[in-house]
Design a protein around this motif. Sequence first.
Motif, short mmCIF file in Angstrom:
data_model
loop_
_atom_site.label_atom_id
_atom_site.label_comp_id
_atom_site.label_asym_id
_atom_site.label_seq_id
_atom_site.Cartn_x
_atom_site.Cartn_y
_atom_site.Cartn_z
N GLU A 66 -9.39 -4.75 -0.09
CA GLU A 66 -10.63 -4.29 0.54
C GLU A 66 -10.74 -4.81 1.96
O GLU A 66 -11.21 -4.09 2.86
CB GLU A 66 -11.84 -4.75 -0.29
N TYR B 50 -8.30 -5.52 4.13
CA TYR B 50 -7.42 -4.78 5.04
C TYR B 50 -7.74 -3.30 5.09
O TYR B 50 -7.27 -2.60 6.00
CB TYR B 50 -5.97 -4.99 4.62
N SER B 51 -8.51 -2.81 4.13
CA SER B 51 -8.85 -1.37 4.10
C SER B 51 -10.10 -1.05 4.90
O SER B 51 -10.47 0.10 5.05
CB SER B 51 -9.07 -0.92 2.64
N ALA C 194 0.82 -1.21 0.00
CA ALA C 194 0.00 0.00 0.00
C ALA C 194 0.86 1.27 0.00
O ALA C 194 0.43 2.33 -0.48
CB ALA C 194 -0.91 0.00 1.23
N THR D 136 -2.27 -1.44 -5.41
CA THR D 136 -1.87 -2.16 -4.20
C THR D 136 -1.97 -3.67 -4.37
O THR D 136 -1.10 -4.41 -3.91
CB THR D 136 -2.73 -1.72 -3.00
#
Length: 205
Positions: free
Chosen positions: A201, A203-204, A78, A84
């Motif tokens: 998505e 980890y976000s 990232a 990413t």
Amino acid sequence: MSKRISAKYKIDRRLGENIWGRPKSPVNVRSYGPGQHGQRRKGKLSDYGLQLRAKQKLKGYYGSVTEKAFRRLYTEAARVKGDTGENLIGLLERRLDAVIYRAKFVSTVFAARQFVSHGHILVNGQRVNIPSYQVKVGDKIEVRERSKQLAVVLEATQLPERDVPDYIDADHSKMTATYVRIPSLSDVPYPVQMEPNLVVEFYSR
């Protein structure tokens, strides 16, 4: 020794996919999940469930990556410019154990971790025994001289079920390989579809 060496096919059963493309995978015979209710577990996954599954599949494929190490790779991916998800795949494919597996010096990702840990590999002439070591473009990887005749190495180079990808230049007569370039997702020969965008998505959140 890999932490999952005795339970690797349980990952296949749990995910319902033959993630390494191995002929002996139990999914080839039983495509449903494990347990007495495995055949009835067909419920629709939520967005979170899909993201978690994508992460488990990608992390499981590389066999030895812990959650802590995987998250660290995501953080680095990232931080770097570009997509990413593509960056994450590039970092995973730069792991020394992954390169050894791709070059067909061993037959499985689990064996690759063990092979590196036991000191059978040289990188640019120096012995490296850290499976997570990040290989750089142009690095020369080779099997140590006295390890070149090991049965596991000789058998792996003859496996018909997979080829060496073009981002690794392997010479099986000398047991050497050069890391030519960092691959994109489309270059990596995954036996099943990987979805690093869903991992991002996850980890976000």
